[in-house]
Design a protein around this motif. Sequence first.
Motif, short mmCIF file in Angstrom:
data_model
loop_
_atom_site.label_atom_id
_atom_site.label_comp_id
_atom_site.label_asym_id
_atom_site.label_seq_id
_atom_site.Cartn_x
_atom_site.Cartn_y
_atom_site.Cartn_z
N GLU A 118 45.03 54.30 6.73
CA GLU A 118 45.54 53.18 5.92
C GLU A 118 45.43 53.48 4.58
N ALA A 119 46.09 53.22 3.79
CA ALA A 119 46.05 53.14 2.25
C ALA A 119 45.29 52.02 1.93
N ARG A 120 44.24 52.59 0.92
CA ARG A 120 43.53 51.43 0.30
C ARG A 120 44.36 51.17 -0.96
N GLY A 153 48.92 51.67 -5.03
CA GLY A 153 50.18 51.35 -4.81
C GLY A 153 50.64 52.52 -3.73
N GLN A 154 51.94 52.68 -3.60
CA GLN A 154 52.83 53.63 -2.91
C GLN A 154 52.05 53.96 -1.49
N LYS A 155 51.67 52.78 -0.94
CA LYS A 155 51.04 52.93 0.24
C LYS A 155 51.77 53.62 1.69
N ALA A 156 53.02 53.15 1.56
CA ALA A 156 53.79 53.73 2.76
C ALA A 156 53.68 55.55 2.41
N ALA A 157 54.10 55.55 1.18
CA ALA A 157 54.04 57.29 1.07
C ALA A 157 52.97 57.82 1.22
N ARG A 158 51.64 57.31 0.78
CA ARG A 158 50.27 57.99 0.84
C ARG A 158 50.03 58.05 2.31
N LEU A 175 43.81 61.07 -1.79
CA LEU A 175 44.96 60.16 -1.20
C LEU A 175 44.57 58.75 -1.42
N GLY A 176 43.29 58.47 -1.25
CA GLY A 176 42.77 57.13 -1.32
C GLY A 176 43.04 56.55 0.42
N LEU A 177 42.65 57.10 1.40
CA LEU A 177 43.06 56.75 2.61
C LEU A 177 41.64 56.31 3.25
N ASP A 178 42.02 55.28 4.30
CA ASP A 178 40.17 55.40 4.93
C ASP A 178 40.62 56.02 6.37
N ASP A 179 39.55 55.97 7.41
CA ASP A 179 39.46 56.76 8.49
C ASP A 179 40.54 56.56 9.17
N ALA A 180 41.33 55.54 9.38
CA ALA A 180 42.51 55.25 10.10
C ALA A 180 43.71 55.72 9.49
N VAL A 240 49.24 61.56 7.05
CA VAL A 240 49.51 62.05 8.31
C VAL A 240 49.89 63.54 8.29
N ILE A 241 50.71 63.96 7.37
CA ILE A 241 50.99 65.44 7.19
C ILE A 241 49.57 66.39 6.95
N LEU A 242 48.72 65.46 6.21
CA LEU A 242 47.60 66.30 5.68
C LEU A 242 46.74 66.60 6.82
N GLN A 243 46.81 65.59 7.73
CA GLN A 243 45.76 65.85 9.21
C GLN A 243 46.51 66.92 9.82
#
Length: 468
Positions: free
Chosen positions: A35-37, A45-50, A28-33, A55-58
Amino acid sequence: MATEVKLSEGKDLTKIERIGAHSHIRGLGLDDAFEARAVSQGMVGQKAARRAAGVILQMIKEGKIAGRAVLLAGQPGTGKTAIAMGMAKALGEETPFAMMAGSEIFSLEMGKTEALTQAFRKAIGVRIKEETELIEGEVVEIQIDRPATTGAASKTGKLTLKTTEMETVYDLGTKMIEALGKEKVTSGDVIAIDKASGKITKLGRSFARSRDYDAMGPQTKFVQCPDGELQKRKEVVHVVTLHEIDVINSRTQGFLALFAGDTGEIRSEVREQIDSKVAEWREEGKAEVVPGVLFIDEVHMLDMECFSFLNRALENEMAPILVVATNRGITRIRGTNYKSPHGIPIDLLDRLLIISTTPYTEEELRSILDIRCQEEDVEMSDDAKELLTKIAKETSLRYAMCLITASSLACQKRKGKEVEIEDITRVYQLFVDVKRSTQYLMEYQEQFMFNEFPGQDDGDEETTMVED
């Protein structure tokens, strides 16, 4: 009488790597917090969706969410399937991920609810812990005595294994000799033998033998010689899906049915027995249930029966996380005359967490086309990429992506090193996009047979025939 539930022994899968529409997605290209890179793991792109998907993944990883459903809604070509694929990759190998298209259930030789039940059970894994006795050591030498006359006697042999502390010689029977030959075990290999099944696993080559041969392939793995006792008790963990257990227990050639794909309808009694057995294992601490993800693309293609089944299935305690995707706005629910948002009944919509995707900007389109050029191994000049980005903005991203390989073939034909503007122009003229093909047909439709006049009503069945 207690029911015996059979499990498959193990999986040796060879993956065939092919370039697909989403083969560049690694996560998904997210960092530890969370936040979408901007550009990461093939995602753009699609930062909000990612972020929402992260969050769902966690929640999935922590086992906090089961029987929930997520809807990915957005225009065609805005990365809905890419986000679902990213979720699958980020979950890791162990978590089951089943994928299907909404229209798939109408083409199978089984009932719609059976097809959905099988899809649900493919997305639920069972992690089973077993204690096994293993013999683990480095092969010192293998002696195999083959009889002089064929068929007179069976082969016999001796296998010498050692650890850092001890060395033992084992007598070999015919089956073990065959297994050693099949695995191509030679002296210097570190192997593990499962005492219960006689399965031999090659762990790698010993570091002590690393200088014996110069010609070693890059895939050769070197490991340390095992220490301690030769015989060890080890806890082995298998992850199988409920569907695999269903198939193996439902027919005589069950294990083969997994490969043939011809599973047919599975009786509900079989499933009930398996569910009770899995519940028993959970109580004993032998197994735990791993809820995976079931992704249904083009969910508006399902009909009322399927939606009501999904409503009920989501309430089951053994339900996976359901992720559905659609590109429809307010549209008719299949099989009824009612219109509803996304073509999904309101009672199911209430259960869904909706994540929406937005159209890509020009810079994002450029980044995606860059990634696709790398994935498809196509060298392209900056000017050509700029033109391709313009085409993607004017027409669609999918059309522009289709032109990448086509333009590289045009470039090969003129024996060029990298794709230039002329190659893109050439394929743009050869392959028309939707707008141009529609425009072309509308211009010439007056001359076609069975053409309806523009002012004619839908109910009027009269057609005009143009005479030659």
